[in-house]
Write an enzyme that holds these catalytic residues in place. Structure first.
Site, short mmCIF file in Angstrom:
data_model
loop_
_atom_site.label_atom_id
_atom_site.label_comp_id
_atom_site.label_asym_id
_atom_site.label_seq_id
_atom_site.Cartn_x
_atom_site.Cartn_y
_atom_site.Cartn_z
N GLU A 262 3.99 1.72 8.82
CA GLU A 262 4.94 2.45 9.67
C GLU A 262 4.43 2.61 11.09
O GLU A 262 5.20 2.83 12.01
CB GLU A 262 5.23 3.83 9.06
CG GLU A 262 6.47 3.84 8.19
CD GLU A 262 6.99 5.23 7.85
OE1 GLU A 262 6.36 6.24 8.23
OE2 GLU A 262 8.02 5.30 7.17
N HIS A 283 -7.18 -11.32 -11.72
CA HIS A 283 -6.52 -12.08 -12.78
C HIS A 283 -5.02 -12.24 -12.51
O HIS A 283 -4.27 -12.65 -13.38
CB HIS A 283 -6.76 -11.41 -14.13
CG HIS A 283 -8.22 -11.37 -14.47
ND1 HIS A 283 -8.81 -12.27 -15.32
CD2 HIS A 283 -9.21 -10.56 -14.02
CE1 HIS A 283 -10.11 -12.00 -15.40
NE2 HIS A 283 -10.38 -10.97 -14.62
N LYS A 403 18.93 4.00 6.40
CA LYS A 403 19.60 5.30 6.15
C LYS A 403 21.03 5.26 6.66
O LYS A 403 21.96 5.71 6.00
CB LYS A 403 18.83 6.42 6.88
CG LYS A 403 17.48 6.71 6.28
CD LYS A 403 16.85 7.91 6.95
CE LYS A 403 15.39 8.04 6.59
NZ LYS A 403 14.68 8.98 7.43
O1 PA5 Z 1 5.29 9.09 8.13
C1 PA5 Z 1 6.43 9.50 8.28
O2 PA5 Z 1 6.79 10.11 9.30
C2 PA5 Z 1 7.45 9.31 7.19
O3 PA5 Z 1 6.92 8.59 6.15
C3 PA5 Z 1 7.91 10.65 6.65
O4 PA5 Z 1 6.82 11.36 6.18
C4 PA5 Z 1 8.95 10.46 5.55
O5 PA5 Z 1 10.00 9.67 6.01
C5 PA5 Z 1 9.48 11.80 5.08
O6 PA5 Z 1 10.07 12.50 6.15
P1 PA5 Z 1 10.34 14.05 6.04
O7 PA5 Z 1 9.04 14.75 5.90
O8 PA5 Z 1 11.04 14.40 7.32
O9 PA5 Z 1 11.22 14.27 4.84
#
Ligand code: PA5
Length: 413
Positions: A262, A283, A403
């Site tokens: 990310e 394996h 989303k």
């Molecule tokens: O690293 C990030 O920002 C994302 O992975 C969020 O943690 C994830 O999308 C969850 O978001 P939220 O805490 O707003 O529900």
């Protein structure tokens, strides 16, 4: 890696300054600035939950749960804790949620719902269902006392609901994004409930910062961040495989993949983070690693040995041909397998890096100290590495696209 690469230490220094000055860089000062008051409160509320619950259900997705799960599993806390953690709201699987509800039957439980935005669909759906189960079991008033919300301190749907219903709350600080949040209440609270020595995690992070960022020329962290970029930029390696020999690190791998994926995968570039657990995966993926496309480099993780490993028993007249291993600890065998794998993959044309995190005092080898060290190590290396790619390590614009499509299909207004 055998070859040394030229590292621009002035640039490394500038990038560290950029992290410090970034509005989303507050995780960088957690090791030395963790609020003593917050720390005490985490421990107090955790003790209360441990007293009245057999399970704490942690509802969250991505950065809101992976760090806690990584440490929980790496330390094997499930085997020792009085109050077990269950992780929900990280998928849209009805089957999985039913499994969790079944496991909770006949047990006392509490809920820690974790969402910075407070609007993420997966945890919101799971929270509705689990909150209903909690109310059915305890009645409205007691149920509200068994919900702990970890969310934005100022706004958002979860923040507003917590305020209205009087849930106990912890903050996800506004200057810290989900995937950099494991050393805040997001990770520390559930881990404290499970009996983790959370001070050790912070101490490990502090030790990493002191040892790795004081003299950059000696820093393994800087070498790692710059080497992975060099391998991508100069050697066409666009896949990094994180490899270890411990199944309990499966979720550590998942946390690491999310952190790097990310943070770095933007503008049609970035290193794809993959992972393996050896020797299991020797394996299955071993053939590819040895002999497939050479666009991969491999980073091995090594921890101290556990103090009392199993040994191979001596058996008279055994037919399995293992006489040469009798009396030898499994840790020795696993070590040799690791060295052999590195040698084999090197000779197969794969660049390999090894990160060794030692805590010789620890009975289990993998400890709070070593994990805290490694968490801070990877968070900082990841931020530096993303900036070397010229992208913002702290946003994730790409995850909004699915989303939008999903909400439109589901008819959200
Ligand atoms: O690293 C990030 O920002 C994302 O992975 C969020 O943690 C994830 O999308 C969850 O978001 P939220 O805490 O707003 O529900």
């Amino acid at each position: 890696m055998n070859n040394k690469i030229d590292i621009d230490y002035k640039l490394a220094d500038e990038l560290i300054e950029k992290i410090k000055n970034n509005p989303m860089g507050d995780w960088f000062t957690l090791p030395e600035n963790f609020s003593a008051h917050e720390f005490r409160r985490i421990k107090e509320v955790a003790a209360r939950v441990r007293d009245n619950s057999d399970y704490l259900v942690c509802i969250g997705i991505g950065g809101s749960y992976l760090g806690a799960r990584a440490v929980y599993e790496a330390l094997g806390l499930d085997d020792t804790t009085k109050c077990k953690l269950l992780f929900a709201g990280n998928s849209l699987s009805s089957r999985e949620l039913k499994r969790i509800l079944k496991e909770l039957e006949g047990h006392d439980f509490s809920i820690n719902v974790i969402s910075k935005s407070g609007t993420t669909l997966e945890p919101a759906v799971a929270f509705r269902i689990l909150k209903q189960a909690l109310i059915e079991k305890y009645g409205e008033a007691e149920a509200m006392k068994r919900i702990i919300a970890t969310t934005d301190p100022e706004s958002g749907a979860l923040h507003d609901e917590a305020k209205r219903n009087g849930y106990e709350t912890f903050d996800v600080p506004s200057g810290i994004g989900g995937r950099y949040s494991v050393l805040t209440a997001v990770g520390l609270f559930p881990l404290a409930v499970a009996g983790c020595h959370i001070g050790g995690l912070i101490e490990g992070a502090r030790h990493c910062k002191e040892s790795q960022l004081t003299n950059l020329q000696e820093s393994m962290l800087i070498t790692y961040a710059f080497t992975r970029f060099y391998l991508y930029d100069q050697c066409d390696c666009d896949v990094e495989v994180l490899a270890s020999f411990e199944p309990c690190l499966l979720y550590f791998n998942e946390w690491w993949k999310q952190l790097f994926g990310e943070s770095e995968g933007k503008n049609k570039q970035g290193i794809f983070p993959a992972s393996v657990i050896y020797s299991t995966d020797l394996h299955s993926l071993g053939q590819y690693m040895q002999d497939g496309r050479r666009n991969i480099f491999e980073t091995f993780l090594k921890f101290s040995h556990e103090k009392a490993p199993l040994t191979v028993p001596a058996i008279q007249d055994a037919l399995d041909g293992l006489g040469y291993l009798e009396g030898r600890p499994m840790t020795e065998i696993s070590d040799k397998a690791l060295t052999a794998t590195i040698r084999a993959h090197d000779s197969g044309g794969i660049s390999t890096l090894t990160i060794e995190v030692l805590d010789p005092e620890s009975e289990q080898g993998i400890s709070e100290l070593s994990l805290g060290f490694l968490i801070f190590f990877f968070e900082t290396a990841c931020a530096i590495s993303a900036m070397l790619h010229g992208v913002d390590p702290f946003n994730q614009p790409g995850v909004e696209n699915y989303k939008k499509e999903m909400f439109s299909l589901l008819g959200k207004e």
